[in-house]
Design a protein around this motif. Sequence first.
Motif, PDB file in Angstrom:
ATOM      1  N   LYS A   8     131.404  61.595 -50.619  1.00  0.00           N
ATOM      2  CA  LYS A   8     131.071  63.016 -50.620  1.00  0.00           C
ATOM      3  C   LYS A   8     130.108  63.343 -51.771  1.00  0.00           C
ATOM      4  N   LEU A   9     130.381  62.763 -52.940  1.00  0.00           N
ATOM      5  CA  LEU A   9     129.498  62.991 -54.088  1.00  0.00           C
ATOM      6  C   LEU A   9     128.106  62.447 -53.806  1.00  0.00           C
ATOM      7  N   MET A  10     128.054  61.240 -53.222  1.00  0.00           N
ATOM      8  CA  MET A  10     126.751  60.668 -52.863  1.00  0.00           C
ATOM      9  C   MET A  10     126.039  61.561 -51.859  1.00  0.00           C
ATOM     10  N   TYR A  11     126.790  62.129 -50.919  1.00  0.00           N
ATOM     11  CA  TYR A  11     126.196  63.006 -49.902  1.00  0.00           C
ATOM     12  C   TYR A  11     125.577  64.235 -50.566  1.00  0.00           C
ATOM     13  N   GLU A  12     126.350  64.854 -51.449  1.00  0.00           N
ATOM     14  CA  GLU A  12     125.874  66.072 -52.116  1.00  0.00           C
ATOM     15  C   GLU A  12     124.634  65.800 -52.977  1.00  0.00           C
ATOM     16  N   LEU A  13     124.609  64.635 -53.593  1.00  0.00           N
ATOM     17  CA  LEU A  13     123.486  64.290 -54.460  1.00  0.00           C
ATOM     18  C   LEU A  13     122.232  63.914 -53.669  1.00  0.00           C
ATOM     19  N   TYR A  14     122.431  63.119 -52.592  1.00  0.00           N
ATOM     20  CA  TYR A  14     121.284  62.400 -52.025  1.00  0.00           C
ATOM     21  C   TYR A  14     121.050  62.517 -50.527  1.00  0.00           C
ATOM     22  N   ALA A  15     121.936  63.181 -49.764  1.00  0.00           N
ATOM     23  CA  ALA A  15     121.808  63.128 -48.295  1.00  0.00           C
ATOM     24  C   ALA A  15     120.443  63.633 -47.816  1.00  0.00           C
ATOM     25  N   HIS A  16     119.922  64.690 -48.456  1.00  0.00           N
ATOM     26  CA  HIS A  16     118.618  65.237 -48.024  1.00  0.00           C
ATOM     27  C   HIS A  16     117.498  64.209 -48.214  1.00  0.00           C
ATOM     28  N   ASN A  17     117.546  63.464 -49.308  1.00  0.00           N
ATOM     29  CA  ASN A  17     116.545  62.410 -49.544  1.00  0.00           C
ATOM     30  C   ASN A  17     116.708  61.265 -48.544  1.00  0.00           C
ATOM     31  N   ASP A  18     117.968  60.870 -48.320  1.00  0.00           N
ATOM     32  CA  ASP A  18     118.232  59.735 -47.424  1.00  0.00           C
ATOM     33  C   ASP A  18     117.761  60.054 -46.009  1.00  0.00           C
ATOM     34  N   LYS A  19     118.021  61.298 -45.554  1.00  0.00           N
ATOM     35  CA  LYS A  19     117.609  61.705 -44.204  1.00  0.00           C
ATOM     36  C   LYS A  19     116.085  61.732 -44.075  1.00  0.00           C
TER      37      LYS A  19
END
Lengths: 95, 95
Positions: A8-19
Amino acid sequence: MEISKFQKLMYELYAHNDKRRGGKATMLWLVEEVGELAEAIRREEPENIEEELADCFAWIGALANLYGIDLEEAFLKKYPGVCPTCSQKPCICTD
Amino acid sequence: MEISKFQKLMYELYAHNDKRRGGKATMLWLVEEVGELAEAIRREEPENIEEELADCFAWIGALANLYGIDLEEAFLKKYPGVCPTCSQKPCICTD
Protein backbone atom coordinates in the motif's frame (compact mmCIF):
# COMPACT_ATOMS: atom_id res chain seq x y z
CA MET A 1 4.86 -4.32 9.00
CA GLU A 2 2.37 -6.40 7.05
CA ILE A 3 3.35 -7.23 3.47
CA SER A 4 0.03 -5.68 2.39
CA LYS A 5 0.92 -2.42 4.16
CA PHE A 6 4.29 -2.40 2.39
CA GLN A 7 2.44 -2.78 -0.93
CA LYS A 8 0.00 0.00 0.00
CA LEU A 9 2.85 2.38 0.85
CA MET A 10 4.55 1.57 -2.45
CA TYR A 11 1.24 2.20 -4.23
CA GLU A 12 0.76 5.59 -2.60
CA LEU A 13 4.33 6.62 -3.37
CA TYR A 14 4.76 5.29 -6.89
CA ALA A 15 1.64 3.84 -8.59
CA HIS A 16 1.17 6.89 -10.86
CA ASN A 17 4.79 6.62 -12.07
CA ASP A 18 4.59 2.85 -12.52
CA LYS A 19 1.37 3.13 -14.58
CA ARG A 20 2.81 5.85 -16.79
CA ARG A 21 6.01 3.88 -17.32
CA GLY A 22 4.33 0.48 -17.82
CA GLY A 23 5.34 -3.07 -16.96
CA LYS A 24 8.29 -3.55 -19.29
CA ALA A 25 10.06 -0.31 -18.30
CA THR A 26 9.33 -0.98 -14.62
CA MET A 27 10.89 -4.44 -15.01
CA LEU A 28 14.04 -2.73 -16.28
CA TRP A 29 14.23 -0.76 -13.03
CA LEU A 30 14.17 -4.04 -11.08
CA VAL A 31 16.90 -5.45 -13.33
CA GLU A 32 19.01 -2.33 -12.70
CA GLU A 33 18.65 -2.69 -8.93
CA VAL A 34 19.41 -6.42 -9.10
CA GLY A 35 22.62 -5.47 -10.90
CA GLU A 36 23.51 -3.08 -8.09
CA LEU A 37 22.77 -5.81 -5.54
CA ALA A 38 25.04 -8.21 -7.45
CA GLU A 39 27.83 -5.63 -7.29
CA ALA A 40 27.34 -5.10 -3.53
CA ILE A 41 27.46 -8.88 -2.96
CA ARG A 42 30.50 -9.33 -5.21
CA ARG A 43 32.29 -6.59 -3.24
CA GLU A 44 30.99 -7.91 0.09
CA GLU A 45 29.78 -4.47 1.23
CA PRO A 46 27.18 -5.04 3.99
CA GLU A 47 25.73 -1.49 3.98
CA ASN A 48 25.22 -1.58 0.22
CA ILE A 49 23.77 -5.10 0.31
CA GLU A 50 21.17 -3.84 2.78
CA GLU A 51 20.29 -0.78 0.67
CA GLU A 52 20.13 -2.66 -2.62
CA LEU A 53 18.00 -5.45 -1.11
CA ALA A 54 15.58 -2.72 0.00
CA ASP A 55 15.51 -1.34 -3.54
CA CYS A 56 14.91 -4.77 -5.11
CA PHE A 57 12.12 -5.40 -2.61
CA ALA A 58 10.59 -2.00 -3.44
CA TRP A 59 10.57 -2.69 -7.20
CA ILE A 60 9.01 -6.11 -6.64
CA GLY A 61 6.28 -4.31 -4.70
CA ALA A 62 5.88 -1.81 -7.56
CA LEU A 63 5.53 -4.61 -10.14
CA ALA A 64 3.06 -6.48 -7.94
CA ASN A 65 0.96 -3.31 -7.65
CA LEU A 66 1.13 -2.65 -11.37
CA TYR A 67 -0.15 -6.15 -12.19
CA GLY A 68 -2.74 -6.18 -9.40
CA ILE A 69 -0.96 -8.99 -7.55
CA ASP A 70 -1.17 -9.53 -3.78
CA LEU A 71 2.44 -10.39 -2.96
CA GLU A 72 1.59 -12.26 0.24
CA GLU A 73 -1.05 -14.34 -1.54
CA ALA A 74 1.32 -15.05 -4.45
CA PHE A 75 4.07 -16.10 -2.01
CA LEU A 76 1.80 -18.41 0.00
CA LYS A 77 0.40 -19.97 -3.17
CA LYS A 78 3.92 -20.90 -4.33
CA TYR A 79 5.41 -21.57 -0.85
CA PRO A 80 2.58 -23.03 1.28
CA GLY A 81 4.85 -23.70 4.28
CA VAL A 82 6.93 -26.27 2.41
CA CYS A 83 9.43 -26.13 -0.46
CA PRO A 84 7.49 -26.24 -3.76
CA THR A 85 10.11 -28.57 -5.28
CA CYS A 86 10.64 -31.23 -2.58
CA SER A 87 7.43 -30.57 -0.58
CA GLN A 88 9.48 -30.68 2.67
CA LYS A 89 10.18 -28.30 5.55
CA PRO A 90 13.07 -27.76 5.84
CA CYS A 91 13.78 -28.15 2.14
CA ILE A 92 15.87 -31.20 1.21
CA CYS A 93 16.78 -30.04 -2.31
CA THR A 94 20.53 -30.04 -2.94
CA ASP A 95 20.99 -27.12 -5.32
CA MET B 1 1.57 -11.69 7.11
CA GLU B 2 4.32 -9.64 8.70
CA ILE B 3 7.48 -9.22 6.62
CA SER B 4 9.41 -10.63 9.60
CA LYS B 5 7.24 -13.77 9.56
CA PHE B 6 7.90 -14.18 5.84
CA GLN B 7 11.63 -13.99 6.57
CA LYS B 8 11.31 -16.50 9.41
CA LEU B 9 9.47 -18.97 7.18
CA MET B 10 12.13 -18.59 4.49
CA TYR B 11 14.80 -19.14 7.17
CA GLU B 12 13.18 -22.34 8.43
CA LEU B 13 12.75 -23.66 4.90
CA TYR B 14 16.05 -22.68 3.30
CA ALA B 15 18.71 -21.19 5.63
CA HIS B 16 20.79 -24.39 5.67
CA ASN B 17 20.86 -24.47 1.87
CA ASP B 18 21.60 -20.75 1.56
CA LYS B 19 24.52 -21.00 4.03
CA ARG B 20 26.00 -24.00 2.24
CA ARG B 21 25.65 -22.32 -1.15
CA GLY B 22 26.88 -18.89 0.00
CA GLY B 23 25.98 -15.34 -1.01
CA LYS B 24 27.33 -15.27 -4.56
CA ALA B 25 25.63 -18.51 -5.65
CA THR B 26 22.40 -17.47 -3.92
CA MET B 27 22.52 -14.16 -5.81
CA LEU B 28 22.65 -16.19 -9.04
CA TRP B 29 19.38 -17.86 -8.08
CA LEU B 30 17.77 -14.43 -7.73
CA VAL B 31 19.16 -13.41 -11.12
CA GLU B 32 17.70 -16.59 -12.65
CA GLU B 33 14.26 -15.86 -11.21
CA VAL B 34 14.44 -12.22 -12.32
CA GLY B 35 15.11 -13.53 -15.83
CA GLU B 36 12.00 -15.71 -15.61
CA LEU B 37 9.99 -12.72 -14.39
CA ALA B 38 11.27 -10.67 -17.34
CA GLU B 39 10.09 -13.43 -19.69
CA ALA B 40 6.64 -13.56 -18.07
CA ILE B 41 6.31 -9.76 -18.35
CA ARG B 42 7.55 -9.72 -21.95
CA ARG B 43 4.95 -12.39 -22.81
CA GLU B 44 2.26 -10.68 -20.71
CA GLU B 45 1.34 -13.92 -18.91
CA PRO B 46 -0.47 -12.93 -15.66
CA GLU B 47 -0.23 -16.35 -13.97
CA ASN B 48 3.50 -16.56 -14.62
CA ILE B 49 4.08 -12.96 -13.54
CA GLU B 50 2.45 -13.82 -10.21
CA GLU B 51 4.53 -16.99 -9.73
CA GLU B 52 7.83 -15.41 -10.74
CA LEU B 53 7.21 -12.37 -8.52
CA ALA B 54 6.72 -14.82 -5.63
CA ASP B 55 10.02 -16.51 -6.50
CA CYS B 56 11.93 -13.20 -6.71
CA PHE B 57 10.44 -12.16 -3.37
CA ALA B 58 11.47 -15.51 -1.87
CA TRP B 59 15.09 -15.17 -3.03
CA ILE B 60 15.27 -11.62 -1.71
CA GLY B 61 14.14 -13.06 1.64
CA ALA B 62 16.81 -15.76 1.39
CA LEU B 63 19.55 -13.20 0.71
CA ALA B 64 18.34 -10.97 3.54
CA ASN B 65 18.50 -13.95 5.91
CA LEU B 66 21.95 -14.95 4.69
CA TYR B 67 23.36 -11.47 5.35
CA GLY B 68 21.49 -11.02 8.64
CA ILE B 69 19.38 -8.17 7.25
CA ASP B 70 15.90 -7.29 8.54
CA LEU B 71 14.07 -6.59 5.28
CA GLU B 72 11.41 -4.39 6.86
CA GLU B 73 14.06 -2.31 8.65
CA ALA B 74 16.12 -2.02 5.46
CA PHE B 75 13.04 -0.93 3.49
CA LEU B 76 11.98 1.69 6.05
CA LYS B 77 15.53 3.03 6.28
CA LYS B 78 15.60 3.61 2.51
CA TYR B 79 11.89 4.50 2.07
CA PRO B 80 10.83 6.33 5.27
CA GLY B 81 7.34 7.12 3.95
CA VAL B 82 8.63 9.37 1.18
CA CYS B 83 10.59 8.81 -2.04
CA PRO B 84 14.33 8.74 -1.20
CA THR B 85 15.12 10.74 -4.36
CA CYS B 86 12.58 13.61 -4.29
CA SER B 87 11.59 13.35 -0.58
CA GLN B 88 7.91 13.62 -1.57
CA LYS B 89 4.79 11.45 -1.15
CA PRO B 90 3.61 10.76 -3.76
CA CYS B 91 6.92 10.76 -5.58
CA ILE B 92 7.38 13.57 -8.12
CA CYS B 93 10.36 12.04 -9.94
CA THR B 94 9.82 11.75 -13.68
CA ASP B 95 11.75 8.58 -14.58
